[in-house]
Design an enzyme around this catalytic site. Structure first.
Site, short mmCIF file in Angstrom:
data_model
loop_
_atom_site.label_atom_id
_atom_site.label_comp_id
_atom_site.label_asym_id
_atom_site.label_seq_id
_atom_site.Cartn_x
_atom_site.Cartn_y
_atom_site.Cartn_z
N HIS A 60 40.21 23.85 43.60
CA HIS A 60 39.27 24.30 43.37
C HIS A 60 38.16 24.26 42.64
O HIS A 60 36.45 24.37 43.63
CB HIS A 60 39.19 25.68 42.71
CG HIS A 60 38.76 26.42 42.33
ND1 HIS A 60 38.20 27.86 43.18
CD2 HIS A 60 37.66 26.96 41.04
CE1 HIS A 60 37.46 28.46 42.92
NE2 HIS A 60 37.30 27.82 41.55
N LYS A 89 30.11 31.32 29.00
CA LYS A 89 31.03 31.87 29.63
C LYS A 89 31.01 33.75 28.80
O LYS A 89 30.99 34.76 29.00
CB LYS A 89 32.06 31.81 30.08
CG LYS A 89 32.59 32.81 30.74
CD LYS A 89 33.90 32.10 31.84
CE LYS A 89 34.45 33.46 32.59
NZ LYS A 89 35.47 33.14 33.51
N HIS A 146 34.59 29.26 48.21
CA HIS A 146 35.49 29.54 48.75
C HIS A 146 36.68 29.84 50.22
O HIS A 146 37.54 29.60 50.55
CB HIS A 146 36.27 31.36 48.08
CG HIS A 146 36.32 31.94 46.72
ND1 HIS A 146 35.66 32.99 45.73
CD2 HIS A 146 36.41 31.20 45.62
CE1 HIS A 146 36.21 32.39 44.55
NE2 HIS A 146 36.20 31.36 44.54
N GLU A 206 31.79 42.50 35.91
CA GLU A 206 30.99 42.25 37.24
C GLU A 206 30.22 42.46 37.62
O GLU A 206 29.89 43.00 38.69
CB GLU A 206 31.89 41.47 37.97
CG GLU A 206 30.87 39.94 38.73
CD GLU A 206 32.57 38.85 39.62
OE1 GLU A 206 32.50 38.53 38.77
OE2 GLU A 206 32.04 39.49 40.68
N HIS A 240 30.80 29.51 45.11
CA HIS A 240 32.01 29.78 44.73
C HIS A 240 32.25 30.50 46.06
O HIS A 240 33.05 30.45 46.23
CB HIS A 240 32.28 30.65 43.57
CG HIS A 240 32.74 30.19 41.97
ND1 HIS A 240 32.00 29.43 42.20
CD2 HIS A 240 34.07 30.59 42.25
CE1 HIS A 240 32.74 28.94 40.45
NE2 HIS A 240 34.19 29.74 40.55
N1 GLY Z 1 35.03 32.98 37.37
C1 GLY Z 1 34.49 33.52 37.39
C2 GLY Z 1 34.69 35.23 36.34
O1 GLY Z 1 35.56 35.01 35.47
O2 GLY Z 1 33.15 35.75 36.19
#
Ligand code: GLY
Length: 357
Positions: A265, A227, A252, A237, A248
């Protein structure tokens, strides 16, 4: 102790990972230029378990703390709860020279992070995530938010913490279902970016289910590393961070249609990942056996794989309201085999999803 850097120029910070380390938190924080006066935001459950150790550790290192608890549960990730945090900070005369600690799972981390982002236009904060989902995902990367009645996380900000401090021993007090829900996000990292890690997960199912400390630390470390690398490339993003949304969009929709709280989730994401993998296989980007490996791994952790019984129309309407939809076009994350993914724009949502709903 494991240390991972999230490299974001002047907003860079470390993720520190260890087991049974909460008592050392104050010492770790004193290495940073963090304010001495601190509001610790948590919930009653986490405060009972870890609040005293956190505060004592801080006070032993010369920090002055005040505790504020919000109610436990996703339904409290609201503007009303946010207002109560502002009220607490203002009534207790916190100012720009103060800091905030978010001690808890994703709800506490997201709302306390957003309070820190917006109180007096921003005060420094630190994440101490105490659930697996928060340790491997929500505490890293600076997404902060509250929910709106019309959808999850619709009001928020990108605001990076000064430190993410992870004590994996805090996972020992979680229910098995909560650990599994976090493992869904861990498995996601394997699918989207690291086939070796996916194989390691397949080989370590028992160790992870037994919460063997070395295995848990490794899984958390790998997840945070993946991450952190993605966030360093794309903080807000605009491109590759969207890979983290694998599973997701459909997940969602499940959460929304079933009423928040019905599915955890991570459980909704588990089903969403199977649907995304099936779509990928149908379009020839991965093999049926890749889909089966994903199903087997998720099932080994007792995660659900089948979509709940809503109609295609209901799913489509829910997905069209997703904040990832721009001018009617949905960006879907698909996998290429195991260990790689890419983005595909779709404007005909029903035809892509209909075989699997
Ligand atoms: N949970 C996805 C992000 O932090 O972009």
């Amino acid at each position: 102790m494991e240390k991972i850097k999230v490299s974001l120029a002047e907003r860079s910070y470390s993720i520190v990972i260890d087991s049974d380390s909460l008592a050392n938190f104050g010492q770790e924080l004193s290495r940073l230029n963090f304010p001495k006066r601190i509001a610790v935001v948590s919930n009653p459950t986490v405060d009972n378990l870890y609040g005293a150790t956190t505060r004592l550790s801080l006070e032993n290192s010369g920090f002055i703390t005040q505790q504020f608890n919000i109610p436990d549960g996703e339904s409290y990730k609201s503007l009303e709860t946010l207002q109560s945090i502002y009220d607490f900070l203002l009534e207790n005369e916190f100012d720009r020279g103060c800091g905030l600690i978010a001690l808890g799972g994703g709800v506490v981390g997201d709302i306390a992070g957003f309070a820190a982002a917006t109180f007096l236009r921003g005060i420094p904060y630190v994440q101490i995530p105490t659930t697996l989902l928060a340790q491997v995902d929500s505490s890293v990367g600076g997404k902060t938010a509250v929910n709106h009645p019309l959808g999850k996380n619709l009001i928020g900000a990108f605001y990076q913490p000064e430190l993410v401090f992870i004590d994996t021993a805090t996972l020992n007090t979680l229910e098995p279902g909560d650990v599994s829900a976090g493992l869904a996000e861990v498995i996601k990292y394997g699918v989207i970016s690291d086939s070796n890690f996916f194989c390691w997960l397949e080989d370590n199912i028992i160790n992870l289910k037994n919460r063997k400390p070395e295995s848990i630390i490794y899984a958390v470390k790998k997840s945070c590393q993946i991450k952190a690398d993605i966030v360093a490339k794309d903080e807000r993003e605009g491109s590759v961070r969207a890979y983290l949304n694998y599973g997701h969009t459909f997940g969602h929709a499940i959460e929304k249609l079933s009423g928040y709280g019905q599915f955890k989730h991570g459980e909704a994401v588990s089903i969403g990942m199977v649907v995304a993998a099936r779509i990928s296989a149908r379009q020839g980007f991965c093999l049926q056996q890749d889909v089966q490996r994903l199903i087997n791994l998720l099932s080994a952790f007792d995660l659900p794989i089948d979509p709940p019984d809503f109609t295609l129309d209901e799913y489509v309407v829910a997905m069209q309201r997703d904040k990832k939809v721009k001018q009617g076009v949905l960006t879907l994350v698909l996998n290429r085999g195991i260990g790689e993914c890419f983005l595909q724009k779709i404007d005909d949502i029903p035809s892509v999803y209909s075989p699997f709903v």
